[in-house]
Structures are given as C-alpha cells and as structure tokens.
Design a protein around this motif. Sequence first.
Motif, PDB file in Angstrom:
ATOM      1  N   ARG A  33     -19.183   0.019   0.260  1.00 16.73           N
ATOM      2  CA  ARG A  33     -20.271   0.659  -0.492  1.00 16.73           C
ATOM      3  C   ARG A  33     -19.741   1.328  -1.757  1.00 16.73           C
ATOM      4  O   ARG A  33     -20.434   1.391  -2.773  1.00 16.73           O
ATOM      5  CB  ARG A  33     -21.000   1.681   0.392  1.00 16.73           C
ATOM      6  N   MET A  34     -18.513   1.848  -1.716  1.00 13.99           N
ATOM      7  CA  MET A  34     -17.911   2.510  -2.876  1.00 13.99           C
ATOM      8  C   MET A  34     -17.388   1.514  -3.907  1.00 13.99           C
ATOM      9  O   MET A  34     -17.377   1.811  -5.102  1.00 13.99           O
ATOM     10  CB  MET A  34     -16.719   3.368  -2.432  1.00 13.99           C
ATOM     11  N   LEU A  35     -16.957   0.367  -3.447  1.00 14.13           N
ATOM     12  CA  LEU A  35     -16.243  -0.596  -4.288  1.00 14.13           C
ATOM     13  C   LEU A  35     -16.949  -0.948  -5.600  1.00 14.13           C
ATOM     14  O   LEU A  35     -16.285  -1.014  -6.642  1.00 14.13           O
ATOM     15  CB  LEU A  35     -15.934  -1.858  -3.482  1.00 14.13           C
ATOM     16  N   PRO A  36     -18.262  -1.150  -5.632  1.00 15.35           N
ATOM     17  CA  PRO A  36     -18.898  -1.504  -6.911  1.00 15.35           C
ATOM     18  C   PRO A  36     -18.734  -0.440  -8.004  1.00 15.35           C
ATOM     19  O   PRO A  36     -18.855  -0.754  -9.187  1.00 15.35           O
ATOM     20  CB  PRO A  36     -20.377  -1.679  -6.551  1.00 15.35           C
ATOM     21  N   ARG A  37     -18.439   0.784  -7.615  1.00 14.00           N
ATOM     22  CA  ARG A  37     -18.279   1.860  -8.606  1.00 14.00           C
ATOM     23  C   ARG A  37     -16.827   2.031  -9.052  1.00 14.00           C
ATOM     24  O   ARG A  37     -16.531   2.892  -9.873  1.00 14.00           O
ATOM     25  CB  ARG A  37     -18.788   3.177  -8.014  1.00 14.00           C
ATOM     26  N   HIS A  97       0.825  -1.207   0.000  1.00 12.89           N
ATOM     27  CA  HIS A  97       0.000   0.000   0.000  1.00 12.89           C
ATOM     28  C   HIS A  97       0.862   1.261   0.000  1.00 12.89           C
ATOM     29  O   HIS A  97       0.575   2.207  -0.730  1.00 12.89           O
ATOM     30  CB  HIS A  97      -0.924  -0.026   1.225  1.00 12.89           C
ATOM     31  N   LEU A  98       1.909   1.243   0.806  1.00 12.19           N
ATOM     32  CA  LEU A  98       2.801   2.405   0.862  1.00 12.19           C
ATOM     33  C   LEU A  98       3.499   2.640  -0.471  1.00 12.19           C
ATOM     34  O   LEU A  98       3.807   3.783  -0.813  1.00 12.19           O
ATOM     35  CB  LEU A  98       3.840   2.230   1.974  1.00 12.19           C
ATOM     36  N   TRP A 133      -1.611   6.903  -5.245  1.00 12.05           N
ATOM     37  CA  TRP A 133      -3.041   7.154  -5.090  1.00 12.05           C
ATOM     38  C   TRP A 133      -3.657   7.068  -6.483  1.00 12.05           C
ATOM     39  O   TRP A 133      -3.279   7.823  -7.384  1.00 12.05           O
ATOM     40  CB  TRP A 133      -3.241   8.536  -4.474  1.00 12.05           C
ATOM     41  N   PRO A 134      -4.609   6.162  -6.693  1.00  7.05           N
ATOM     42  CA  PRO A 134      -5.224   6.033  -8.026  1.00  7.05           C
ATOM     43  C   PRO A 134      -6.024   7.282  -8.405  1.00  7.05           C
ATOM     44  O   PRO A 134      -6.838   7.772  -7.618  1.00  7.05           O
ATOM     45  CB  PRO A 134      -6.157   4.828  -7.874  1.00  7.05           C
ATOM     46  N   ASP A 135      -5.785   7.783  -9.601  1.00  7.71           N
ATOM     47  CA  ASP A 135      -6.481   8.991 -10.070  1.00  7.71           C
ATOM     48  C   ASP A 135      -7.998   8.858  -9.988  1.00  7.71           C
ATOM     49  O   ASP A 135      -8.694   9.824  -9.697  1.00  7.71           O
ATOM     50  CB  ASP A 135      -6.079   9.326 -11.506  1.00  7.71           C
ATOM     51  N   ASP A 136      -8.509   7.655 -10.246  1.00 10.73           N
ATOM     52  CA  ASP A 136      -9.959   7.454 -10.216  1.00 10.73           C
ATOM     53  C   ASP A 136     -10.563   7.772  -8.845  1.00 10.73           C
ATOM     54  O   ASP A 136     -11.745   8.105  -8.752  1.00 10.73           O
ATOM     55  CB  ASP A 136     -10.327   6.019 -10.589  1.00 10.73           C
ATOM     56  N   LEU A 137      -9.776   7.669  -7.802  1.00 13.46           N
ATOM     57  CA  LEU A 137     -10.311   7.934  -6.464  1.00 13.46           C
ATOM     58  C   LEU A 137     -10.583   9.416  -6.237  1.00 13.46           C
ATOM     59  O   LEU A 137     -11.346   9.772  -5.347  1.00 13.46           O
ATOM     60  CB  LEU A 137      -9.381   7.389  -5.381  1.00 13.46           C
ATOM     61  N   TYR A 138      -9.973  10.269  -7.045  1.00 15.48           N
ATOM     62  CA  TYR A 138     -10.266  11.694  -6.931  1.00 15.48           C
ATOM     63  C   TYR A 138     -11.704  11.992  -7.333  1.00 15.48           C
ATOM     64  O   TYR A 138     -12.272  12.997  -6.929  1.00 15.48           O
ATOM     65  CB  TYR A 138      -9.330  12.521  -7.815  1.00 15.48           C
ATOM     66  N   GLU A 144      -6.973   0.009 -10.806  1.00 18.80           N
ATOM     67  CA  GLU A 144      -6.110   0.266  -9.647  1.00 18.80           C
ATOM     68  C   GLU A 144      -6.874   0.849  -8.462  1.00 18.80           C
ATOM     69  O   GLU A 144      -6.521   0.586  -7.312  1.00 18.80           O
ATOM     70  CB  GLU A 144      -4.957   1.197 -10.035  1.00 18.80           C
ATOM     71  N   ALA A 145      -7.915   1.601  -8.727  1.00 15.62           N
ATOM     72  CA  ALA A 145      -8.715   2.153  -7.629  1.00 15.62           C
ATOM     73  C   ALA A 145      -9.371   1.028  -6.836  1.00 15.62           C
ATOM     74  O   ALA A 145      -9.382   1.041  -5.599  1.00 15.62           O
ATOM     75  CB  ALA A 145      -9.773   3.120  -8.162  1.00 15.62           C
ATOM     76  N   ALA A 146      -9.904   0.031  -7.540  1.00 18.33           N
ATOM     77  CA  ALA A 146     -10.526  -1.110  -6.861  1.00 18.33           C
ATOM     78  C   ALA A 146      -9.492  -1.919  -6.087  1.00 18.33           C
ATOM     79  O   ALA A 146      -9.748  -2.348  -4.955  1.00 18.33           O
ATOM     80  CB  ALA A 146     -11.254  -1.989  -7.875  1.00 18.33           C
ATOM     81  N   VAL A 147      -8.313  -2.113  -6.670  1.00 15.95           N
ATOM     82  CA  VAL A 147      -7.240  -2.851  -5.991  1.00 15.95           C
ATOM     83  C   VAL A 147      -6.832  -2.113  -4.714  1.00 15.95           C
ATOM     84  O   VAL A 147      -6.676  -2.718  -3.648  1.00 15.95           O
ATOM     85  CB  VAL A 147      -6.027  -3.040  -6.932  1.00 15.95           C
ATOM     86  N   TYR A 148      -6.671  -0.821  -4.808  1.00 18.18           N
ATOM     87  CA  TYR A 148      -6.271   0.024  -3.677  1.00 18.18           C
ATOM     88  C   TYR A 148      -7.292  -0.095  -2.543  1.00 18.18           C
ATOM     89  O   TYR A 148      -6.939  -0.302  -1.383  1.00 18.18           O
ATOM     90  CB  TYR A 148      -6.171   1.471  -4.165  1.00 18.18           C
ATOM     91  N   VAL A 149      -8.570   0.014  -2.889  1.00 15.34           N
ATOM     92  CA  VAL A 149      -9.635  -0.036  -1.885  1.00 15.34           C
ATOM     93  C   VAL A 149      -9.771  -1.443  -1.301  1.00 15.34           C
ATOM     94  O   VAL A 149      -9.930  -1.598  -0.087  1.00 15.34           O
ATOM     95  CB  VAL A 149     -10.955   0.478  -2.493  1.00 15.34           C
ATOM     96  N   ARG A 150      -9.673  -2.461  -2.135  1.00 17.33           N
ATOM     97  CA  ARG A 150      -9.750  -3.839  -1.620  1.00 17.33           C
ATOM     98  C   ARG A 150      -8.629  -4.118  -0.618  1.00 17.33           C
ATOM     99  O   ARG A 150      -8.836  -4.806   0.376  1.00 17.33           O
ATOM    100  CB  ARG A 150      -9.677  -4.848  -2.765  1.00 17.33           C
ATOM    101  N   ARG A 151      -7.450  -3.579  -0.892  1.00 16.52           N
ATOM    102  CA  ARG A 151      -6.326  -3.786   0.014  1.00 16.52           C
ATOM    103  C   ARG A 151      -6.604  -3.126   1.373  1.00 16.52           C
ATOM    104  O   ARG A 151      -6.355  -3.713   2.424  1.00 16.52           O
ATOM    105  CB  ARG A 151      -5.033  -3.251  -0.614  1.00 16.52           C
ATOM    106  N   LEU A 152      -7.149  -1.926   1.359  1.00 15.75           N
ATOM    107  CA  LEU A 152      -7.514  -1.261   2.614  1.00 15.75           C
ATOM    108  C   LEU A 152      -8.563  -2.067   3.385  1.00 15.75           C
ATOM    109  O   LEU A 152      -8.454  -2.244   4.599  1.00 15.75           O
ATOM    110  CB  LEU A 152      -8.066   0.143   2.343  1.00 15.75           C
ATOM    111  N   ILE A 153      -9.555  -2.545   2.668  1.00 17.73           N
ATOM    112  CA  ILE A 153     -10.602  -3.351   3.311  1.00 17.73           C
ATOM    113  C   ILE A 153      -9.995  -4.616   3.920  1.00 17.73           C
ATOM    114  O   ILE A 153     -10.303  -4.974   5.059  1.00 17.73           O
ATOM    115  CB  ILE A 153     -11.718  -3.707   2.305  1.00 17.73           C
ATOM    116  N   ARG A 154      -9.145  -5.287   3.168  1.00 15.37           N
ATOM    117  CA  ARG A 154      -8.532  -6.533   3.668  1.00 15.37           C
ATOM    118  C   ARG A 154      -7.708  -6.267   4.921  1.00 15.37           C
ATOM    119  O   ARG A 154      -7.783  -7.032   5.891  1.00 15.37           O
ATOM    120  CB  ARG A 154      -7.668  -7.170   2.571  1.00 15.37           C
ATOM    121  N   MET A 155      -6.927  -5.204   4.934  1.00 14.97           N
ATOM    122  CA  MET A 155      -6.135  -4.903   6.130  1.00 14.97           C
ATOM    123  C   MET A 155      -7.054  -4.630   7.320  1.00 14.97           C
ATOM    124  O   MET A 155      -6.793  -5.097   8.430  1.00 14.97           O
ATOM    125  CB  MET A 155      -5.196  -3.723   5.872  1.00 14.97           C
ATOM    126  N   ALA A 156      -8.132  -3.900   7.089  1.00 14.87           N
ATOM    127  CA  ALA A 156      -9.082  -3.610   8.168  1.00 14.87           C
ATOM    128  C   ALA A 156      -9.693  -4.894   8.708  1.00 14.87           C
ATOM    129  O   ALA A 156      -9.810  -5.072   9.932  1.00 14.87           O
ATOM    130  CB  ALA A 156     -10.175  -2.666   7.671  1.00 14.87           C
TER     131      ALA A 156
END
Length: 106
Positions: free
Chosen positions: A73-77, A16-17, A21-26, A81-93
């Motif tokens: 809730r955001m993940l389906p949209r 993650h580090l 930051w994926p541009d799509d997340l902006y 790379e944005a989905a990978v980034y978010v999935r990684r955060l969810i998995r760590m949590a």
Amino acid sequence: MNKAIFDEVAVLWAEHLGAPWPDDLYWVDDRDGNMPEIDGAMAGCVSDYVKSRGAVDEERCRVLQEGARALRRMLPRLRGEAAVYVRRLIRMAELIDHDGRSASQV
C-alpha cells in the motif's frame, strides 16, 4: 525448505543488511502502518529464516504477510532507494511465505 528459495532470500537479505535506511522512509505517512515497526518486525522474521536455514513458523509467516500487505500500500508513494528497499522486503516476504506453504504441503 526449498534450496533455490532459501538461496535467493539469503542473497536479498545480505543486500538488505548492506543497504542504508533510505531517508525518504522517515517521511512516509503511517496511514498504512508505521514503517520502522513494519521493517523491524519483517527483518526479525527474515533473519530468523536465514539463521535457521529455512525454517519458518506460522506466526512469522503471518507477520511477513501482514507487513508485505502494508508495504504494498505504501509502495506507490515511494521512489528511488526507498522503493528499492521496500520492494526487497516484499520480495523476501513472498519467497519465505511460498517456501513455508510448500513445506507444509509435504
């Protein structure tokens, strides 16, 4: 602390580090929460978990749980790379939450 869980979180955190930051997340609308704020809050909790070698308090667990709910809730949209980034955060949590629950049952 469960060593296998800690080790998996440490690997995911290093990935993650190293990830930009994926541009799509902006452009994610914030009906489910403000992505930069969620990311920052969760990153702080994960960083503390790793730095403390697996210690996690109730407040950080709560922040991670709430952040993971919003990200799910955001993940389906999200795609790519944005989905990978978010999935990684969810998995760590999820891992840290499981580790914290396991430790409190001992």
